[in-house]
Motif scaffolding. Structure first.
Motif, mmCIF file in Angstrom:
data_model
loop_
_atom_site.group_PDB
_atom_site.id
_atom_site.type_symbol
_atom_site.label_atom_id
_atom_site.label_comp_id
_atom_site.label_asym_id
_atom_site.label_seq_id
_atom_site.Cartn_x
_atom_site.Cartn_y
_atom_site.Cartn_z
ATOM 1 N N UNK A 40 -4.004 6.265 6.251
ATOM 2 C CA UNK A 40 -4.912 6.627 5.159
ATOM 3 C C UNK A 40 -4.515 5.927 3.868
ATOM 4 N N UNK A 41 -3.206 5.842 3.605
ATOM 5 C CA UNK A 41 -2.738 5.179 2.391
ATOM 6 C C UNK A 41 -2.961 3.676 2.467
ATOM 7 N N UNK A 42 -2.726 3.096 3.646
ATOM 8 C CA UNK A 42 -2.871 1.645 3.782
ATOM 9 C C UNK A 42 -4.307 1.202 3.570
ATOM 10 N N UNK A 43 -5.280 1.999 4.019
ATOM 11 C CA UNK A 43 -6.694 1.641 3.884
ATOM 12 C C UNK A 43 -7.352 2.305 2.670
ATOM 13 N N UNK A 44 -6.541 2.979 1.835
ATOM 14 C CA UNK A 44 -7.017 3.583 0.581
ATOM 15 C C UNK A 44 -8.223 4.493 0.808
ATOM 16 N N UNK A 45 -8.075 5.402 1.723
ATOM 17 C CA UNK A 45 -9.163 6.306 2.068
ATOM 18 C C UNK A 45 -9.072 7.646 1.346
ATOM 19 N N UNK A 46 -8.172 7.774 0.383
ATOM 20 C CA UNK A 46 -8.042 9.021 -0.381
ATOM 21 C C UNK A 46 -8.243 8.722 -1.858
ATOM 22 N N UNK A 47 -8.862 9.678 -2.582
ATOM 23 C CA UNK A 47 -9.080 9.535 -4.022
ATOM 24 C C UNK A 47 -7.983 10.206 -4.824
ATOM 25 N N UNK A 48 -7.397 11.295 -4.274
ATOM 26 C CA UNK A 48 -6.339 12.042 -4.949
ATOM 27 C C UNK A 48 -5.343 12.479 -3.887
#
Length: 680
Positions: A40-48
């Protein structure tokens, strides 16, 4: 809708968020650790990111640093059950926007989230807006970090993210066939991006079995699949790591556009033009370059954006891992097929039985032996095995210990003989086996051949024995026949009568020796057990041997006069042993010499070793190896039973006779146990 990544080892924080935040405005993604949240962090799938962490020590600082390295631009909120001012200050200096205490208050958290992410909560009466699938854009690009396609006008429909996931999950149905999986992947990419043409080139798979001198060509990439391109073109076009597109991507490992400076060499331009492609994307399997994917522009003539190419690159990496796993599976399947073919061709029955008594594999011979006649071919059940074998297999499954190979004769085949081997199969170092390999080999013909060979050897031995005995007895009674003819004429001559008595005595002695040899050879060395001094028996045996050579003046030297040794055994039999050894020494030595007996013993040992030496030339290598073989002799006339009978007698007394390979003349070593009184 915004996404909140919650890093919490316990679900209490997640339950609080789900009960206090609007499900229409926030999507909660729960992960236990940073490692688990890496995709999730590698593909920047979180806003917060909401981090459940106590700020009480240096460990909290390490966790925050690790998170910031993974996602330096991601807003972070820490929820701390306990905190110290100095570590809270350290967290804020490392980029944490807010630190909230426990118990977590949803209204306060909602206000903080709106301040950070700017996502207003929709009113309860508002219908949920249609959502377009997220499209990745790198940080700093014109399109922002994560954006969605604009919703169409009133009444329009957009694609839900779950539909995208459902469409991509269709490639899983081809998870065992690389070509079909790659083609399905290209079809989905064309549907989502609108590219006109695409092709994928891969390294050749390593053949499971290479012949002598063969090597796999790992420098050439062949077309695995394509869309919008003719099959004839894909069959003839090859890429190579030695030059062109293959070499460029192999060196850089980056996406290559047709107009880039790196694509200026003639071979790269020619391959771009030949395949009608505008961009080349490397396919990695996290270890090496597995292949190259080529894409044309969209059907509208627009090129693919960098954000789209980056997402395609990551998707191709996962596809590359899938292809690698497919090839590994193919190798395992090929190895399994080869092993099954080998086992099928074996002449012995091979059966693999699992712990739950299910037959996992049975080769052709096994089905022939134990398969019931009324059942479909290829099926074999554990109950089909004979009870004698089934019980042994069950024993090995329960104990985990293999059995020594044993012979088995079925009740309905009295003349058949089978060699049975049962071996446990352990996996992962487990104490109990996961399965058992049962191997049954038909030894009936081999046993019959062995019996025939043994019978032939016995007949050969019997013929040799008959020839030697006939010759020896014939030689012994020749003087008797001569005296029978001249006895009437010279019967009253005193000198003749003395000669007659001597010849009759020699004849009787030779026949008695032969009778004794035959008796001992047949196992007749089990007479009365006596305890007696060894030196006296040696003297008697030497005098008995000299009777065969009365003209010799040899001398016997031994140490038993000063060091008496007491032994227990069959005295006549042991006397016969030493008589044969001394007789062999007399026959091998010069006309007048010395026969020496040496004594060797270890303190505290219950055995004594005698070495008999003579002055002869010694044993040849062939004579040394076959000295104990019945009827082997180097003398004519001779029977060849002396040392063979002596060895059998000594073995019945727990002793042994050896002829060492020392290069010394005439050495025979005899070992015997001593009586307890003289031990040591």
């Amino acid at each position: 809708m915004k996404s909140i990544l919650v890093l919490a080892p316990h679900p209490e924080v997640v339950e609080t968020l789900r009960g206090g935040l609007s499900a229409d405005a926030w999507r909660i993604l729960h992960r236990v650790s940073i490692e688990e949240a890496e995709p999730l962090l590698a593909h920047r799938l979180a806003d917060v990111c909401l981090l459940d962490l106590d700020l009480t020590g240096v460990q909290s600082s390490w966790v925050i640093e690790k998170l910031r390295r993974q996602a330096p631009q991601l807003p972070v909120i820490v929820v701390a059950g306990s905190r110290q001012p100095e570590w809270e200050e350290d967290a804020r200096l490392k980029g944490v926007q807010h630190v909230l205490g426990k118990p977590l208050r949803p209204r306060l958290l909602e206000a903080v989230l709106q301040q950070i992410a700017g996502a207003p909560v929709p009113p309860p009466s508002a219908a949920p807006a249609a959502f377009a699938p997220p499209v990745w854009a790198p940080a700093g690009s014109d399109t922002g970090r994560l954006h969605a396609a604009s919703a169409p006008a009133s009444g329009g429909l957009t694609t839900h993210p779950l539909k995208v996931i459902r469409d991509f999950s269709a490639i899983l149905t081809h998870s065992l066939e690389a070509g079909a999986l790659l083609r399905q992947f290209l079809l989905l990419i064309r549907e989502l991006t609108g590219v006109n043409r695409a092709a994928i080139f891969l390294r050749p798979a390593t053949p499971p079995f290479l012949g002598a001198g063969e090597t796999a060509d790992s420098q050439t990439l062949s077309a695995a699949c394509g869309i919008g391109l003719s099959a004839a073109l894909l069959d003839v076009v090859k890429l190579s790591f030695a030059g062109g597109l293959g070499a460029q991507l192999h060196r850089s490992g980056r996406i290559l556009r047709r107009g880039a400076a790196e694509a200026a060499d003639p071979e790269t331009r020619r391959e771009f033009e030949l395949l009608g492609a505008e961009v080349a994307v490397p396919i990695l399997d996290r270890e090496q370059l597995l292949g190259v994917a080529l894409f044309d522009v969209r059907v509208t003539g627009e090129p693919l954006a960098n954000a789209e190419l980056e997402l395609i690159f990551h998707l191709l990496e996962q596809v590359g891992l899938a292809v690698k796993n497919i090839r590994l599976h193919d190798q395992v399947a090929a190895n399994h097929e080869m092993l099954a073919d080998v086992m099928s061709e074996l002449s012995c029955a091979c059966i693999v039985v699992s712990r739950d008594l299910v037959v996992l594999h049975a080769n052709r011979t096994a089905r022939k032996y134990y398969g019931p006649t009324g059942r479909r071919a290829g099926e074999l059940e554990f109950s089909d095995l004979p009870p004698a074998l089934g019980s042994k297999v069950f024993q090995v499954l329960k104990t985990g210990a293999g059995l020594a190979p044993f012979r088995y004769t079925p009740e309905d085949e009295p003349g058949a003989v089978y060699q049975v081997t049962i071996s446990p199969i352990h996996r992962g170092g487990a104490a109990t086996p996961t399965s058992v390999l049962l191997m049954v080999e038909d030894r009936t013909q081999a046993e019959q051949l062995r019996a025939l060979e043994q019978k032939a050897e016995e007949l050969k031995l019997l013929r040799t024995m008959a020839e030697r005995l006939a010759a020896e007895i014939g030689n012994a009674i020749v003087p008797v026949h001569v005296h029978q003819q001249i006895l009437p004429e010279r019967g009253k001559d005193a000198e003749y009568r003395a000669k007659l008595a001597q010849d009759l005595g020699d004849c009787a002695s030779r026949i008695n020796r032969l009778v004794a040899q035959m008796r001992y050879l047949g196992g007749g060395a089990g007479g009365a057990q006596e305890t007696f001094p060894l030196g006296k028996v040696l003297e008697e045996a030497y005098q008995e041997a000299r009777k065969q050579h009365p003209d010799r003046q040899d001398k016997l030297v031994h140490p038993f006069a000063k060091r008496p040794v007491i032994i227990t055994g069959d005295r006549p039999a042991l006397k016969h042993v030493f008589t044969e050894v001394f007789l062999n020494a007399l026959q091998s030595s010069p006309a007048s010499g010395q026969i020496e007996v040496r004594l060797e013993e270890e303190p505290g040992s219950d055995r004594v070793c005698l070495e008999v030496r003579d002055g002869g030339a010694g044993f040849t290598e062939e004579a040394r190896r076959q000295a104990g073989t019945p009827f082997f002799t180097t003398r004519i006339p001779g029977v060849g039973l002396g040392l063979a009978v002596s060895r059998r007698i000594l073995e019945s007394h727990r002793g042994r006779l050896e002829i060492p390979q020392t290069g010394q003349p005439g050495l025979v070593r005899i070992t015997l146990p001593v009586a307890p009184a003289s031990a040591g």
